[in-house]
Design a protein around this motif. Sequence first.
Motif, PDB file in Angstrom:
ATOM      1  N   ASN A  36     -30.686 -19.100 -39.611  1.00  0.00           N
ATOM      2  CA  ASN A  36     -31.056 -19.797 -38.480  1.00  0.00           C
ATOM      3  C   ASN A  36     -31.087 -19.017 -37.212  1.00  0.00           C
ATOM      4  N   SER A  37     -32.019 -19.294 -36.438  1.00  0.00           N
ATOM      5  CA  SER A  37     -32.212 -18.461 -34.993  1.00  0.00           C
ATOM      6  C   SER A  37     -31.428 -18.567 -33.849  1.00  0.00           C
ATOM      7  N   GLY A  38     -30.576 -19.882 -34.069  1.00  0.00           N
ATOM      8  CA  GLY A  38     -29.486 -19.822 -33.043  1.00  0.00           C
ATOM      9  C   GLY A  38     -28.578 -21.058 -33.336  1.00  0.00           C
ATOM     10  N   VAL A  39     -27.603 -21.238 -32.545  1.00  0.00           N
ATOM     11  CA  VAL A  39     -26.577 -21.976 -32.687  1.00  0.00           C
ATOM     12  C   VAL A  39     -26.091 -22.716 -31.226  1.00  0.00           C
ATOM     13  N   THR A  40     -26.021 -24.199 -31.082  1.00  0.00           N
ATOM     14  CA  THR A  40     -25.461 -24.567 -30.107  1.00  0.00           C
ATOM     15  C   THR A  40     -23.805 -25.071 -30.468  1.00  0.00           C
ATOM     16  N   LEU A  41     -22.805 -24.621 -29.853  1.00  0.00           N
ATOM     17  CA  LEU A  41     -21.485 -25.064 -30.529  1.00  0.00           C
ATOM     18  C   LEU A  41     -20.924 -25.931 -29.243  1.00  0.00           C
ATOM     19  N   SER A  42     -20.912 -27.251 -29.534  1.00  0.00           N
ATOM     20  CA  SER A  42     -20.261 -28.248 -28.594  1.00  0.00           C
ATOM     21  C   SER A  42     -18.767 -28.666 -28.799  1.00  0.00           C
ATOM     22  N   TYR A  43     -18.222 -28.733 -27.464  1.00  0.00           N
ATOM     23  CA  TYR A  43     -16.622 -29.153 -27.816  1.00  0.00           C
ATOM     24  C   TYR A  43     -16.270 -30.355 -27.409  1.00  0.00           C
TER      25      TYR A  43
END
Length: 553
Positions: free
Chosen positions: A250-257
């Motif tokens: 993958n080229s990026g990650v969005t980690l949500s809480y």
Amino acid sequence: MSAAKRLGALGSVGLLAMTAACGSSASGGVAGVPKTTMNMGTVSAYTSLDPAGAYDAGSWMVFYNVYQGLLTYLPGSTVPTPDAAQSCNFVGTDYMTYHCSLIKGLTFSNGDPLDAAAVKYSIDRVLTIGSETLPDKQPADNGSGVSVLLSTLKSVEANGSTDVTFHLKTADATFPDRLASGVGEIVDPKAYSATRVLPGVSGAVVGSGVYKIDSVQTKKDDTGAEVPTSVKLSLNPNYKGAYSKTKPTNSGVTLSYYDSPADIRAALDSGKIDLNANSDLASKDIVSLEGAQQLGKGLQVVEGAGSNTRMMVLNTKLAPFDNLAVRQAIAKLIDRDAIAATYQHTVTPLYSVIPQGIGDQTTPFEASPYDVKPLKAAVVRQSLKGVSLPISFNLTYAANSVGGNAEAAQIKKTLEASGLFKVNLTSVATLGKMIPLWAGHKLPASLTGWQPDYPDPDDYVSPFLGVNNTFGNGYAPAKIMKDLTPLSLKQPNRADDSTANTFATIQKQFAYDAAYIPLWQNKQYIVTQSDVTGVPLTLDLAAIMRFWMIGKS
């Protein structure tokens, strides 16, 4: 020291919406890597983006992806391997000197050089910030206590641009493991204060890991404190290390809480996230999803080995548990299968303080004096001659622990059914409320989880020892502390027979003394959308979520 990392991240409630962004914009990508952003969710929000200021699961999850240590754990391995280092080894046979040679030409994500001086600065900084000797006499690490992981370190020496030598106070064969943990991350001396952690939860991060942080979204909790709601990562084109030959998927990650496991489940059901980034779904959801999943359709459940444990802690200095017979009686009566059933068997019954897969685990809580079936209650009663029955005690646990209420109720039911005990259940709101009670030696009996810092049997032993151990239960067996533990730390081959024999003896002594009664060992469960790939590659005993191995088909 803080128990936050080891015992699991604390949850947050009552958050008020407000957002703020920080950091630079996302990069244009890395050649040959799919332009895919993975959306992940977890309830384990980080407490700090600074390795010197955090000792919790949520923070270390981010650290392992945006920072780099001298050493790391490759998928499936419990033995550290070089990352920023080209090679590392003990010097001599006393295991008190450890040397690493760095890969030449390393840089941080901003282009600054990562050299031996940066490594020394990073490690010295943890010790300085973790001390109480700063001019204002305030612990600058926000009370995280992460510097305890460097307790055996005497000094760090940088020689030239690539050679680093660690001089230890005592023999410590686990020192490579400590460097491979979150405390060993390397920071840019130009961007990080030598005496203070990054401010708040949105400070500018400069690391050398596989990813870099592009932005952080935050809001205020009900106390007015800033907490993260999401963090966006993109690939670091300057990364060079153990995973250089592994092309990211993958080229990026969005980690949500999220605030609760129910919120995670809802986000999965709606397709808002591709997967949960931690084993933070309720047991009932795991079981229902496993039953409903069809290969390639709907939500998929990926299961992996876990290294977290759950146990009952008994205070050897407080009545009634200052009596060995009473502690052993509890251990004889505990019904681990019934406890596992309260978690719908998403956990595995555990019969040693050291879990399966970590070193050579034995099962002393299945051997004498605990093999008392089938006349369990009657036999146990004989061992309590002279003790007034029923024995009454308070059992304390955190109400917000997943499954904690049902677990405590089952333990109470089992013990009281014997006619030998009267159990008064006492819950506190969060794990954070239990930590000062342990520190004050005020809990006769408690239930808690244990999340290791690194996958070595010593990390399930040493923190439990001493009058002022992590749980304040006064357990200080001379044989283990003076002979066996020092011996184990002089055994660098953690898989050979001599190390196994040492820890077998330690496990047997722990079981006999029954100051800690193991209950179960976790399994890791990650729930994904049907097109997500790579998750099995990152579910192992090192408990490192390697974001770059996860992609989409």
